[in-house]
Design a protein around this motif. Structure first.
Motif, PDB file in Angstrom:
ATOM      1  N   ILE A   1       0.263   2.748  -3.675  1.00 55.98           N
ATOM      2  CA  ILE A   1      -0.335   2.013  -2.453  1.00 55.98           C
ATOM      3  C   ILE A   1      -0.912   1.049  -2.720  1.00 55.98           C
ATOM      4  CG2 ILE A   1      -0.285   2.611  -0.066  1.00 55.98           C
ATOM      5  CD1 ILE A   1       0.851   5.105   0.198  1.00 55.98           C
TER       6      ILE A   1
ATOM      7  N   GLY B   1      -0.386  -2.656  -2.051  1.00 59.03           N
ATOM      8  CA  GLY B   1      -1.497  -3.959  -2.097  1.00 59.03           C
ATOM      9  C   GLY B   1      -1.874  -4.592  -2.668  1.00 59.03           C
TER      10      GLY B   1
ATOM     11  N   LEU C   1      -3.629  -0.354   2.686  1.00 62.91           N
ATOM     12  CA  LEU C   1      -2.898   0.372   1.748  1.00 62.91           C
ATOM     13  C   LEU C   1      -4.171   1.022   0.967  1.00 62.91           C
ATOM     14  CD1 LEU C   1       0.240  -1.723   1.564  1.00 62.91           C
ATOM     15  CD2 LEU C   1       0.134   0.291   2.453  1.00 62.91           C
TER      16      LEU C   1
END
Length: 512
Positions: A194, A198, A423
């Motif tokens: 994740i 980002g 994120l």
């Protein structure tokens, strides 16, 4: 007359489970007294609502529940921005994108409905919304192989399977089959994945186009950071981590709001090409409020995926979704209940079967609304920290998500550079579980490492889980400890072994 409860206990006054009409405590009394059984509620008290949610019986009051509901909403409302960005930035096999306004509506609606249902049915201060790890699987693994309706159909299937597993009691059995080290490694790997997304979405890291002789990614677009949007992202990251370090409630949401304001100002003052921001340009909309767009509701196909990918691939993809839902939900439910002091003397969650069934139904609702699978949020502990102890707080949180249905224009002005810091922050929080892995034992450390490393390096959550499972059972067998591996894990590892070797297997079988 029961013994006087310990004043340090998290849930005072619960010795009598069947008190029909508990008194409503004064706001300044931290541990309200429970009236004698059969006594009517105090004059002016809420009566039936208090009894239904056991507000007074759990040592709470409606002021605490309302504050807790607000706290939970503000700490997880970032999903209204992140879910549309994650799903909206990806395209399916046919190059189609999902509408950002429709995604905001679907995300808010699913969160509102499922959180209210959890409050009434589970009576826990537990909120639900689209899961971050699961929507990453949906966007970057399911959609590239099929159409969006087909991908959401797999989410529905996964949710239905969860409900079946809950009803049959197999959900707990599968949980016990996966060793704790791999559960923790999966969370850590998803966190890194994740965070990597980002950095990519914000333009902080980019792929080097047409240059196969160098590293696959680089800093910025030209080997160094340049442009106002990337600066906005960097400021957002620093703000987010500063707020988290100060334990500020709602840190992620505050960072998104502040960084978006900065982006709007920067875009208005600087000469920036619209394409530099990506899909979303931070411009103030003409209208702050708008009617919700329910165009994505019901846009799913249960069996359409079978026309695009093989049965084995579908099984593995659904299995990956199941794993994400399993670990997120079980850990969150137990953690929130423990924090609220609601676990019984055996450490069990009250009405656990009902709670897990609602969570499974939430996954079905998320897929049916094209919002990705909905799951329980650990941010619910923010509400518990404000004093929430019952499902009434979830009614408040769900109601706020319902209000957010009419704020779509505000949510859709948030650029990736303002949301991507969240994120990175979520990746950091998931990464914290790495400390629980025993790095001294190779049969544990190596599978955990492969799980963590393969996810971001191959841009695939499924690959990371598979690498961990296969290496775990192989090392256990090599060390002569194959009997320690649960048969369910052996079956999963076998599926992943075929998955990794699918090309030679198809050649041997003559399957194209």
């Amino acid at each position: 007359m029961p013994d006087r409860p310990d004043p340090t206990a998290p849930v005072p006054g619960t010795e009598k489970a069947a008190v029909p009409a508990p008194a409503v405590p004064a706001p300044a009394v931290p541990a309200p007294a429970v009236p004698a059984e059969g006594a009517p509620p105090e004059r002016g008290g809420p009566g039936a609502v208090d009894r239904f949610f056991s507000v007074s019986a759990r040592g709470s009051d409606f002021g605490r529940e309302i504050r807790g509901g607000f706290a939970t909403f503000f700490t997880m409302a970032y999903i209204l921005v992140l879910n549309p960005i994650i799903l909206g930035s990806a395209e399916d096999k046919f190059g189609n994108h999902l509408s950002a306004p429709q995604l905001v509506t679907a995300t808010a609606l699913v969160a509102a409905v499922t959180t209210v249902v959890m409050g009434i049915g589970g009576n826990l201060p537990l909120a639900l919304a689209a899961g971050l790890g699961i929507n990453a699987v949906t966007a970057y693994q399911l959609a590239p192989l099929m159409s969006w309706p087909d991908a959401m159909g797999l989410i529905v299937i996964e949710g239905l399977l969860i409900c079946v597993l809950v009803v049959t009691g197999l959900r707990e059995a599968i949980m016990y089959a996966i060793p704790a080290s791999l559960k923790q490694a999966i969370s850590v790997g998803i966190g890194l994945f994740i965070a990597f997304i980002g950095f990519i979405d914000a333009g902080f890291a980019t792929r080097i186009p047409g240059d196969t002789g160098s590293v696959p990614v680089q800093l910025g677009a030209t080997g160094h950071l340049s442009g106002w949007p990337v600066l906005v992202f960097c400021l957002g990251v620093l703000l987010t981590v500063a707020l988290l370090a100060r334990r500020t409630k709602g840190a992620i949401l505050i960072s998104i709001v502040v960084t978006t304001v900065v982006a709007v100002v920067v875009d208005a003052l600087a000469d920036i090409a619209p394409t530099a921001w990506g899909l979303t340009v931070p411009a103030v909309p003409d209208d702050l409020f708008a009617a919700p767009d329910f165009g994505l509701l019901g846009s799913f196909s249960l069996f359409g995926a079978f026309q695009h990918v093989g049965v084995l691939t579908i099984v593995l993809l659904v299995f990956t979704l199941l794993l994400s839902d399993f670990f997120d939900t079980m850990g969150t439910v137990v953690g929130v209940s423990h924090e609220a002091g609601l676990l019984d003397e055996d450490g069990k969650v009250p009405h656990l079967g009902r709670v897990l069934l609602i969570d499974g139904a939430a996954a079905v609702a998320g897929g049916a609304a094209s919002a990705s699978s909905a799951t329980s949020y650990v941010e619910s502990t923010a509400g518990v920290g404000e004093g929430a102890r019952t499902g009434f707080a979830s009614l408040v949180t769900g109601g706020l998500f319902a209000v957010a249905l009419f704020l779509t224009p505000l949510a859709t002005i948030v650029p990736a550079q303002a949301a991507a810091p969240a994120l990175v922050a979520v990746g950091f929080m998931l990464m914290a579980q790495v400390r629980h892995i025993d790095w001294e034992k190779y049969e544990i450390a190596v599978p955990a490492f492969l799980t963590i490393a393969v996810m971001p390096f191959t841009y695939s959550i499924t690959n990371g889980i598979g690498a961990g499972f296969v290496s775990y059972v192989v090392l256990k067998a090599v060390l002569g400890r194959a009997r320690e591996v649960h048969w369910l894990l052996w079956g999963a590892a076998a599926l992943f072994a075929v998955y990794f070797a699918i090309d030679p297997v198809e050649q041997l079988l003559g399957v194209k």
